[in-house]
Design a protein around this motif. Structure first.
Motif, PDB file in Angstrom:
ATOM      1  N   ILE B   5       0.869  -1.176   0.000  1.00 18.27           N
ATOM      2  CA  ILE B   5       0.000   0.000   0.000  1.00 18.27           C
ATOM      3  C   ILE B   5       0.904   1.223   0.000  1.00 18.27           C
ATOM      4  O   ILE B   5       1.813   1.331   0.819  1.00 18.27           O
ATOM      5  CB  ILE B   5      -0.906   0.023   1.243  1.00 18.27           C
ATOM      6  CG1 ILE B   5      -1.817  -1.206   1.262  1.00 18.27           C
ATOM      7  CG2 ILE B   5      -1.732   1.282   1.270  1.00 18.27           C
ATOM      8  CD1 ILE B   5      -2.763  -1.231   2.445  1.00 18.27           C
ATOM      9  N   LYS B  11      -5.914   6.956   1.661  1.00 15.71           N
ATOM     10  CA  LYS B  11      -6.627   7.890   2.528  1.00 15.71           C
ATOM     11  C   LYS B  11      -7.406   7.169   3.611  1.00 15.71           C
ATOM     12  O   LYS B  11      -8.246   7.769   4.288  1.00 15.71           O
ATOM     13  CB  LYS B  11      -7.558   8.759   1.680  1.00 15.71           C
ATOM     14  CG  LYS B  11      -6.800   9.711   0.766  1.00 15.71           C
ATOM     15  CD  LYS B  11      -7.720  10.599  -0.047  1.00 15.71           C
ATOM     16  CE  LYS B  11      -6.941  11.353  -1.102  1.00 15.71           C
ATOM     17  NZ  LYS B  11      -7.762  11.634  -2.282  1.00 15.71           N
ATOM     18  N   GLY B  12      -7.180   5.891   3.733  1.00 14.07           N
ATOM     19  CA  GLY B  12      -7.746   5.156   4.861  1.00 14.07           C
ATOM     20  C   GLY B  12      -9.238   4.908   4.822  1.00 14.07           C
ATOM     21  O   GLY B  12      -9.898   4.920   5.851  1.00 14.07           O
ATOM     22  N   CYS B  13      -9.792   4.663   3.625  1.00 14.23           N
ATOM     23  CA  CYS B  13     -11.237   4.476   3.543  1.00 14.23           C
ATOM     24  C   CYS B  13     -11.669   3.064   3.901  1.00 14.23           C
ATOM     25  O   CYS B  13     -12.840   2.800   4.103  1.00 14.23           O
ATOM     26  CB  CYS B  13     -11.721   4.806   2.145  1.00 14.23           C
ATOM     27  SG  CYS B  13     -11.006   3.745   0.893  1.00 14.23           S
ATOM     28  N   ASN B  14     -10.732   2.126   3.944  1.00 20.79           N
ATOM     29  CA  ASN B  14     -11.019   0.740   4.321  1.00 20.79           C
ATOM     30  C   ASN B  14     -11.876  -0.025   3.312  1.00 20.79           C
ATOM     31  O   ASN B  14     -12.460  -1.046   3.658  1.00 20.79           O
ATOM     32  CB  ASN B  14     -11.703   0.660   5.687  1.00 20.79           C
ATOM     33  CG  ASN B  14     -10.697   0.854   6.789  1.00 20.79           C
ATOM     34  OD1 ASN B  14      -9.507   0.665   6.565  1.00 20.79           O
ATOM     35  ND2 ASN B  14     -11.163   1.239   7.948  1.00 20.79           N
ATOM     36  N   LEU B  15     -11.985   0.467   2.088  1.00 20.11           N
ATOM     37  CA  LEU B  15     -12.751  -0.296   1.098  1.00 20.11           C
ATOM     38  C   LEU B  15     -12.049  -1.603   0.765  1.00 20.11           C
ATOM     39  O   LEU B  15     -12.693  -2.604   0.491  1.00 20.11           O
ATOM     40  CB  LEU B  15     -12.935   0.528  -0.188  1.00 20.11           C
ATOM     41  CG  LEU B  15     -13.932   1.672  -0.102  1.00 20.11           C
ATOM     42  CD1 LEU B  15     -14.013   2.400  -1.428  1.00 20.11           C
ATOM     43  CD2 LEU B  15     -15.297   1.155   0.280  1.00 20.11           C
ATOM     44  N   CYS B  16     -10.717  -1.585   0.807  1.00 18.61           N
ATOM     45  CA  CYS B  16      -9.989  -2.802   0.472  1.00 18.61           C
ATOM     46  C   CYS B  16     -10.276  -3.911   1.473  1.00 18.61           C
ATOM     47  O   CYS B  16     -10.221  -5.082   1.131  1.00 18.61           O
ATOM     48  CB  CYS B  16      -8.494  -2.532   0.386  1.00 18.61           C
ATOM     49  SG  CYS B  16      -7.842  -1.560   1.742  1.00 18.61           S
ATOM     50  N   PRO B  39      -4.649   0.709   6.322  1.00 14.80           N
ATOM     51  CA  PRO B  39      -4.912  -0.674   6.715  1.00 14.80           C
ATOM     52  C   PRO B  39      -3.617  -1.467   6.882  1.00 14.80           C
ATOM     53  O   PRO B  39      -2.601  -1.165   6.256  1.00 14.80           O
ATOM     54  CB  PRO B  39      -5.735  -1.231   5.562  1.00 14.80           C
ATOM     55  CG  PRO B  39      -6.257  -0.056   4.861  1.00 14.80           C
ATOM     56  CD  PRO B  39      -5.297   1.043   5.065  1.00 14.80           C
ATOM     57  N   CYS B  68      -9.814   0.304  -4.917  1.00 14.37           N
ATOM     58  CA  CYS B  68      -9.121   1.362  -4.178  1.00 14.37           C
ATOM     59  C   CYS B  68      -9.258   2.690  -4.917  1.00 14.37           C
ATOM     60  O   CYS B  68      -8.727   2.846  -6.008  1.00 14.37           O
ATOM     61  CB  CYS B  68      -7.643   1.041  -4.001  1.00 14.37           C
ATOM     62  SG  CYS B  68      -6.748   2.409  -3.255  1.00 14.37           S
ATOM     63  N   PRO B  69      -9.977   3.658  -4.364  1.00 13.20           N
ATOM     64  CA  PRO B  69     -10.225   4.900  -5.093  1.00 13.20           C
ATOM     65  C   PRO B  69      -8.974   5.751  -5.235  1.00 13.20           C
ATOM     66  O   PRO B  69      -8.963   6.690  -6.003  1.00 13.20           O
ATOM     67  CB  PRO B  69     -11.261   5.627  -4.241  1.00 13.20           C
ATOM     68  CG  PRO B  69     -11.635   4.717  -3.143  1.00 13.20           C
ATOM     69  CD  PRO B  69     -10.590   3.670  -3.040  1.00 13.20           C
ATOM     70  N   ASP B  70      -7.951   5.429  -4.478  1.00 14.00           N
ATOM     71  CA  ASP B  70      -6.772   6.281  -4.486  1.00 14.00           C
ATOM     72  C   ASP B  70      -5.572   5.658  -5.181  1.00 14.00           C
ATOM     73  O   ASP B  70      -4.456   6.140  -5.027  1.00 14.00           O
ATOM     74  CB  ASP B  70      -6.428   6.684  -3.062  1.00 14.00           C
ATOM     75  CG  ASP B  70      -7.504   7.572  -2.493  1.00 14.00           C
ATOM     76  OD1 ASP B  70      -7.497   8.752  -2.810  1.00 14.00           O
ATOM     77  OD2 ASP B  70      -8.372   7.060  -1.768  1.00 14.00           O
ATOM     78  N   ALA B  72      -3.757   3.207  -4.581  1.00 17.18           N
ATOM     79  CA  ALA B  72      -2.658   3.051  -3.639  1.00 17.18           C
ATOM     80  C   ALA B  72      -2.106   1.632  -3.593  1.00 17.18           C
ATOM     81  O   ALA B  72      -1.044   1.421  -3.028  1.00 17.18           O
ATOM     82  CB  ALA B  72      -3.116   3.454  -2.238  1.00 17.18           C
ATOM     83  N   ILE B  73      -2.843   0.669  -4.168  1.00 19.65           N
ATOM     84  CA  ILE B  73      -2.419  -0.723  -4.022  1.00 19.65           C
ATOM     85  C   ILE B  73      -1.694  -1.179  -5.280  1.00 19.65           C
ATOM     86  O   ILE B  73      -2.151  -0.940  -6.393  1.00 19.65           O
ATOM     87  CB  ILE B  73      -3.630  -1.621  -3.744  1.00 19.65           C
ATOM     88  CG1 ILE B  73      -4.271  -1.194  -2.422  1.00 19.65           C
ATOM     89  CG2 ILE B  73      -3.230  -3.088  -3.691  1.00 19.65           C
ATOM     90  CD1 ILE B  73      -5.558  -1.885  -2.113  1.00 19.65           C
TER      91      ILE B  73
HETATM   92  S1  SF4 Z   1      -8.962   1.112  -0.480  1.00 22.54           S
HETATM   93 FE1  SF4 Z   1      -7.030   2.185  -0.953  1.00 22.54          FE
HETATM   94  S2  SF4 Z   1      -7.246   4.221  -0.016  1.00 22.54           S
HETATM   95 FE2  SF4 Z   1      -8.825   2.900   0.909  1.00 22.54          FE
HETATM   96  S3  SF4 Z   1      -7.847   2.103   2.775  1.00 22.54           S
HETATM   97 FE3  SF4 Z   1      -7.480   0.590   1.143  1.00 22.54          FE
HETATM   98  S4  SF4 Z   1      -5.452   1.162   0.286  1.00 22.54           S
HETATM   99 FE4  SF4 Z   1      -6.195   2.930   1.481  1.00 22.54          FE
END
Ligand code: SF4
Ligand code: SF4
Lengths: 262, 90
Positions: B5, B11-16, B39, B68-70, B72-73
């Protein structure tokens, strides 16, 4: 090439709020564009005004960030001036259905060869959470503090009736299906309209009992129903619950299209 | 392949944490330097993509990356472990 190369690395992280579904829709669109194998120099992303319309700014192709509601008018111009370009429009619900409503129905009627990806967050997010034409019945916003009393606009129904060649609706939870639909939309000659419901944690979710971003995604997961299933239920005489979101492909047809590469 | 990550983008949305079939992502506990609760990864080597991507030559699963909307993964190549000779001077 990979999706990562379509992004403007120097502009990331983007300005969308934490958990905003617009980023997911960008991923799906770039994945579809990647799969169809378009080149960067022949692809152009167009958008109007709104949260969703910031999306082309993060993509490393040519892009147009136009005036409010007029993304389709600009896109029509591009396509007619140079039918060799591949045009994709990112737009939001307010941009497309309210301010740009007339451009939308006439782009469908002309059946111009562009793909429109509508990120429908059911509210005006950028200006502080006013009710939009797609705010669902009973939805809270700053202009509907007692719950919206108006029925919401069914954008897919509108596009189907106005003559688009391909119409589909998914949510930002259905990433696989959304990518597949966008890919079909890109391949289809003529106007393709893909609506994606997205979560707006800051303005919609916060006011409508979705405390966490994940709550709204859970809601999308549990409250969508495939069109085919809804039709089957109706045939059997069962009632489709009113709060269910119809999703899937609505229209796939072959009306003569405008601006197709000769 | 190693799952990672990007802390500068997340941004820590926790969707993942919702989508992974192996529940590799766990909601984090501590905020990082940017004030984001990123996460935590629970034994990421279980990820189907980490194990089989090179074998199949394409992205498998990939749900976390898509949702992941950002952006980041990602997966990075692991460098092969090269044993090094250490000369010890007395
Ligand atoms: S979905 Fe992406 S932005 Fe959201 S917590 Fe997980 S890694 Fe971070
Ligand atoms: S690719 Fe699939 S299995 Fe691997 S971490 Fe992401 S969601 Fe989990």
């Amino acid at each position: 090439m990979s999706e990562e190369e379509w992004l403007r690395q120097d502009r990331l992280p983007h300005i969308f709020c934490a958990g905003c579904g617009n980023g997911t829709v960008i991923n799906c669109t770039l994945s579809a564009v990647e799969q169809i194998g378009w080149k960067k120099q022949d692809t152009i992303f167009v958008s109007g005004i709104g949260c969703s319309s910031r999306a082309p700014g993060y993509i490393s192709t040519d892009s147009l960030h136009t005036t409010h509601g007029r993304a389709l008018a600009f896109a029509t111009g591009i396509k007619l001036a140079n039918p060799g370009l591949n045009v994709v429009v990112f737009t939001g619900d307010g941009d497309l259905a309210a301010i740009g409503g007339n451009h939308f129905i006439h782009a469908c009627r002309r059946n111009i060869d562009i793909t429109v990806v509508c990120m429908n967050n059911m509210i005006y997010g950028m200006t502080g959470g006013q009710g939009s034409p797609t705010t669902p019945l009973g939805g809270l916003s700053t202009t509907t503090p007692y719950g919206s009393k108006e029925p919401a606009f069914d954008l897919c129904g509108l596009a189907s009736a106005a003559g688009a060649n391909y119409v589909a609706r998914w949510t930002s939870y259905h990433v696989r299906e959304l990518t597949r639909s966008i890919l079909t939309g890109l391949e289809t000659p003529g106007f393709s309209f893909i609506e994606s419901l997205v979560q707006c944690p800051t303005n919609y979710g916060r006011r409508n009992r979705f405390k966490q971003v994940t709550d709204q995604i859970e809601y999308f997961r549990s409250h969508t129903i495939l069109v085919e299933k809804a039709v089957r239920m109706k045939e059997k005489g069962e009632e489709v619950p009113a709060d269910m979101i119809l999703s899937g492909e609505f229209v796939r047809r072959n009306r003569p299209a405008l601006g197709v590469r000769p | 392949m190693r799952l990672q990550i990007d802390e500068r983008r997340c941004k820590g949305c926790n969707l993942c944490t919702l989508v992974c079939p192996y529940r590799i992502f766990k909601p984090g506990k501590r905020a990082n330097l940017r004030g984001v609760i990123v996460p935590e990864l629970d034994r990421p080597e279980r990820c189907a993509n980490c194990r089989l991507r090179d074998l199949y030559g394409r992205t498998l699963c990939g749900m976390c990356q898509m949702i992941c909307p950002d952006q980041a993964i990602s997966w990075v190549k692991e460098e092969e472990h090269v044993p090094k000779k250490v000369a010890i001077e007395y």
